[in-house]
Design a protein around this motif. Structure first.
Motif, PDB file in Angstrom:
ATOM      1  N   ALA A 178      31.337  40.615  37.871  1.00 18.13           N
ATOM      2  CA  ALA A 178      32.185  41.534  37.106  1.00 18.13           C
ATOM      3  C   ALA A 178      32.007  42.967  37.594  1.00 18.13           C
ATOM      4  CB  ALA A 178      31.856  41.431  35.627  1.00 18.13           C
ATOM      5  N   THR A 179      30.787  43.337  37.927  1.00 21.60           N
ATOM      6  CA  THR A 179      30.521  44.680  38.440  1.00 21.60           C
ATOM      7  C   THR A 179      31.246  44.905  39.758  1.00 21.60           C
ATOM      8  OG1 THR A 179      28.337  44.676  37.370  1.00 21.60           O
ATOM      9  CG2 THR A 179      28.707  46.296  39.108  1.00 21.60           C
ATOM     10  N   LEU A 180      31.214  43.896  40.632  1.00 22.44           N
ATOM     11  CA  LEU A 180      31.916  44.003  41.913  1.00 22.44           C
ATOM     12  C   LEU A 180      33.423  44.085  41.688  1.00 22.44           C
ATOM     13  CD1 LEU A 180      29.934  41.415  44.088  1.00 22.44           C
ATOM     14  CD2 LEU A 180      29.593  43.888  43.917  1.00 22.44           C
ATOM     15  N   GLY A 181      33.919  43.294  40.743  1.00 24.30           N
ATOM     16  CA  GLY A 181      35.346  43.310  40.450  1.00 24.30           C
ATOM     17  C   GLY A 181      35.819  44.666  39.965  1.00 24.30           C
ATOM     18  N   GLU A 182      34.984  45.355  39.192  1.00 23.77           N
ATOM     19  CA  GLU A 182      35.331  46.685  38.691  1.00 23.77           C
ATOM     20  C   GLU A 182      35.301  47.727  39.806  1.00 23.77           C
ATOM     21  OE1 GLU A 182      32.446  47.408  35.695  1.00 23.77           O
ATOM     22  OE2 GLU A 182      33.319  45.992  34.241  1.00 23.77           O
ATOM     23  N   ARG A 183      34.396  47.537  40.747  1.00 24.82           N
ATOM     24  CA  ARG A 183      34.159  48.561  41.772  1.00 24.82           C
ATOM     25  C   ARG A 183      34.996  48.351  43.029  1.00 24.82           C
ATOM     26  NH1 ARG A 183      28.174  50.658  43.694  1.00 24.82           N
ATOM     27  NH2 ARG A 183      28.816  51.730  45.585  1.00 24.82           N
ATOM     28  N   LYS A 184      35.512  47.157  43.238  1.00 21.94           N
ATOM     29  CA  LYS A 184      36.147  46.868  44.522  1.00 21.94           C
ATOM     30  C   LYS A 184      37.359  47.765  44.769  1.00 21.94           C
ATOM     31  CE  LYS A 184      39.453  43.155  43.491  1.00 21.94           C
ATOM     32  NZ  LYS A 184      39.896  41.821  43.857  1.00 21.94           N
ATOM     33  N   THR A 185      37.555  48.091  46.027  1.00 22.91           N
ATOM     34  CA  THR A 185      38.703  48.884  46.450  1.00 22.91           C
ATOM     35  C   THR A 185      39.582  48.039  47.366  1.00 22.91           C
ATOM     36  OG1 THR A 185      37.312  49.819  48.212  1.00 22.91           O
ATOM     37  CG2 THR A 185      37.545  51.097  46.172  1.00 22.91           C
ATOM     38  N   ARG A 186      39.054  47.708  48.535  1.00 26.02           N
ATOM     39  CA  ARG A 186      39.807  46.885  49.485  1.00 26.02           C
ATOM     40  C   ARG A 186      39.158  45.513  49.697  1.00 26.02           C
ATOM     41  NH1 ARG A 186      36.652  46.825  53.771  1.00 26.02           N
ATOM     42  NH2 ARG A 186      35.052  48.443  53.923  1.00 26.02           N
ATOM     43  N   GLN A 187      37.980  45.290  49.135  1.00 27.37           N
ATOM     44  CA  GLN A 187      37.216  44.070  49.394  1.00 27.37           C
ATOM     45  C   GLN A 187      37.945  42.837  48.845  1.00 27.37           C
ATOM     46  OE1 GLN A 187      36.001  46.768  47.933  1.00 27.37           O
ATOM     47  NE2 GLN A 187      34.270  47.520  49.144  1.00 27.37           N
ATOM     48  N   PHE A 188      37.879  41.746  49.616  1.00 21.54           N
ATOM     49  CA  PHE A 188      38.402  40.451  49.165  1.00 21.54           C
ATOM     50  C   PHE A 188      37.244  39.744  48.481  1.00 21.54           C
ATOM     51  CE2 PHE A 188      39.873  36.113  49.378  1.00 21.54           C
ATOM     52  CZ  PHE A 188      41.247  36.234  49.229  1.00 21.54           C
ATOM     53  N   LEU A 189      37.350  39.536  47.174  1.00 23.73           N
ATOM     54  CA  LEU A 189      36.233  39.068  46.354  1.00 23.73           C
ATOM     55  C   LEU A 189      36.430  37.623  45.932  1.00 23.73           C
ATOM     56  CD1 LEU A 189      33.599  39.791  44.862  1.00 23.73           C
ATOM     57  CD2 LEU A 189      35.005  40.636  42.960  1.00 23.73           C
ATOM     58  N   VAL A 190      35.438  36.796  46.252  1.00 23.85           N
ATOM     59  CA  VAL A 190      35.483  35.369  45.943  1.00 23.85           C
ATOM     60  C   VAL A 190      34.292  35.018  45.056  1.00 23.85           C
ATOM     61  CG1 VAL A 190      35.529  33.022  46.886  1.00 23.85           C
ATOM     62  CG2 VAL A 190      36.554  34.931  48.182  1.00 23.85           C
ATOM     63  N   GLY A 191      34.577  34.413  43.902  1.00 22.17           N
ATOM     64  CA  GLY A 191      33.520  33.970  43.002  1.00 22.17           C
ATOM     65  C   GLY A 191      33.453  32.458  42.939  1.00 22.17           C
ATOM     66  N   PHE A 192      32.359  31.947  42.416  1.00 25.47           N
ATOM     67  CA  PHE A 192      32.170  30.513  42.215  1.00 25.47           C
ATOM     68  C   PHE A 192      32.021  30.234  40.726  1.00 25.47           C
ATOM     69  CE2 PHE A 192      31.901  30.147  46.611  1.00 25.47           C
ATOM     70  CZ  PHE A 192      31.705  28.827  47.008  1.00 25.47           C
ATOM     71  N   ALA A 193      32.487  29.068  40.312  1.00 24.82           N
ATOM     72  CA  ALA A 193      32.355  28.657  38.915  1.00 24.82           C
ATOM     73  C   ALA A 193      31.910  27.204  38.866  1.00 24.82           C
ATOM     74  CB  ALA A 193      33.684  28.826  38.184  1.00 24.82           C
ATOM     75  N   ALA A 194      30.685  26.983  38.437  1.00 23.15           N
ATOM     76  CA  ALA A 194      30.170  25.623  38.248  1.00 23.15           C
ATOM     77  C   ALA A 194      30.396  25.239  36.795  1.00 23.15           C
ATOM     78  CB  ALA A 194      28.687  25.561  38.611  1.00 23.15           C
ATOM     79  N   GLU A 195      31.247  24.247  36.576  1.00 27.67           N
ATOM     80  CA  GLU A 195      31.618  23.856  35.222  1.00 27.67           C
ATOM     81  C   GLU A 195      31.331  22.371  34.988  1.00 27.67           C
ATOM     82  OE1 GLU A 195      32.395  26.153  33.252  1.00 27.67           O
ATOM     83  OE2 GLU A 195      33.064  27.786  34.542  1.00 27.67           O
ATOM     84  N   THR A 196      31.359  21.992  33.720  1.00 27.57           N
ATOM     85  CA  THR A 196      31.205  20.578  33.353  1.00 27.57           C
ATOM     86  C   THR A 196      32.402  20.075  32.560  1.00 27.57           C
ATOM     87  OG1 THR A 196      29.964  21.195  31.369  1.00 27.57           O
ATOM     88  CG2 THR A 196      28.681  20.701  33.365  1.00 27.57           C
TER      89      THR A 196
END
Length: 406
Positions: free
Chosen positions: A310-328
């Protein structure tokens, strides 16, 4: 067949019955435009003659380390220095063991040991040999160093078994080579940051809270990005594997440590893939000395850690941001919610309750989500193959977003 024009490929052929396929592989590589220099072992020469390979490659075939035909060079060093790629096909268990352990006692092994270019290995052997722990360990060791593998197929083996161990077909090996050349420079000039593993939140000097993350998926992603030409920084928490060779590694312990390391380099990055399993909570009190037993129950008070994604998402300018979600459960719902809340460009989601998926294993199956929903569903496959597929997708999406990868 895509052109390999101008590519200098050393083809190593070792001594198994599948050596006869080396002739077809050599021919197909030449037809695709490659300059092919063949190095065979003495055992391989029992199955296929150097004359056959010389005729197909249109170059002398090398077999004897001491057969120095050009006094101005040392042949195995010259071959290694000028190769864009070395392909070992078929690769016997013995050849794989020699390379994994740094043995150099013939022309092929000395050339391989001197090589700084990428290496593609196509194993071929009896299924029991292929599955032997020593062979598996040697292949894993080579993979950690950056070697790539074309997995053997399932079919009739020379020993009579119908099982895995049969050399991949020459056209499949050529396709893998072409794919590697096509992808190898795709992220050239791009800076990629990958997080991997789990974090450790200390209770006292001998105890900590953590999770089951092994780091394998993150390591595979870092390795795939490096193969595509990127400058890769890997921020690694607690892991069970050795990180891939050739990437810059920053070792961290806690979620706070990982946040600090990621934020330090974030502004300079083009792509950030946050595959680490970061603790959501940490102990409020960290004891300086080992906690002693005081009763039948122990109550721990925990507090939220900073949400790195979330911190990266708020701060990003040009960065391509990829997250992971481990769910059940409700994978799509939670993945899309995470993507929107944390301002990600992609979310890679998996259902870790499924067999063969998620933490500690060597395989994974994922669904990739973008702002408009599901982009692709990738079935169960090795984490290395999964990482390659994910990085290819990221490169395509980055280009579409104006990132313009090579």
């Amino acid at each position: 067949m895509a052109s390999l024009a101008g590519k200098n490929i050393v083809l190593g052929i070792t001594g198994g019955i599948a050596a006869y396929k080396g002739a077809a592989l050599c021919s197909k590589l030449v037809q695709a435009g490659a300059e092919v220099h063949v190095v065979i072992t003495e055992s391989a020469a029992k199955f296929i003659t150097p004359l056959t390979l010389q005729t197909l490659s249109r170059h002398p075939v090398h077999i004897d380390t001491f057969d120095e035909r050009d006094p101005s060079v040392v042949t195995h060093i010259h071959l290694a220095d000028h190769a864009d790629l070395i392909v070992v096909a078929p690769a016997t268990a013995n050849a794989i063991a020699k390379l994994a352990n740094g043995h150099a006692d013939d022309m092929l092994s000395t050339t391989l040991l001197a090589a700084t270019c990428p290496i593609i290995i196509a194993p071929a052997m009896n299924v029991h040999m292929y599955e032997h722990p020593a062979v598996v360990e040697n292949m894993e060791r080579l993979a950690r160093r950056g070697a790539m593998f074309v997995e053997p197929g399932t079919g009739q083996l020379a020993c009579g078994y119908v099982a895995k161990g049969r050399l991949a077909e020459p056209e499949d090996i050529v396709a893998s080579i072409q794919n590697w050349f096509a992808e190898s420079g795709r992220l050239k000039g791009k800076r990629v940051l990958v997080t991997a593993g789990g974090t450790m939140e200390r209770l006292d000097p001998v105890r900590f809270l953590t999770n089951d993350s092994s780091g394998k998926m993150g390591f595979a992603i870092a390795e795939a990005a490096m193969r595509m030409g990127a400058d890769v920084t890997l921020v690694a928490g607690r892991t069970t594997e050795q990180p891939p060779a050739g990437v810059r590694v920053i070792h961290v312990a806690s979620a706070a440590d990982m946040l600090e390391a990621v934020m330090k380099d974030f502004d300079e990055m083009d792509i950030v893939v946050k595959s680490a399993a970061v603790a959501d909570y940490r102990p409020v009190i960290v004891h300086e000395q080992k906690m002693k037993k005081t009763g039948e129950r122990l109550v721990l008070e925990l507090e939220r850690t900073t949400d790195i994604l979330a911190t990266l998402g708020e701060r990003k300018t040009r960065q391509f941001l990829v997250g992971f979600a481990a769910e059940t459960q409700q994978v799509a719902h939670y993945a899309m919610d995470k993507l929107r809340r944390k301002n990600c460009d992609l979310i890679v989601a998996n259902d870790v309750s499924q067999e063969g998926v998620g933490f500690n294993g060597d395989t994974n199956a994922v669904e990739v989500y973008g702002p408009d929903g599901l982009i692709v569903s990738l079935p169960l496959m090795s984490k290395r193959e999964m990482a390659s597929r994910l990085m290819e997708l990221i490169a395509v999406r980055l280009a579409a977003a104006g990132g313009n990868p090579a």
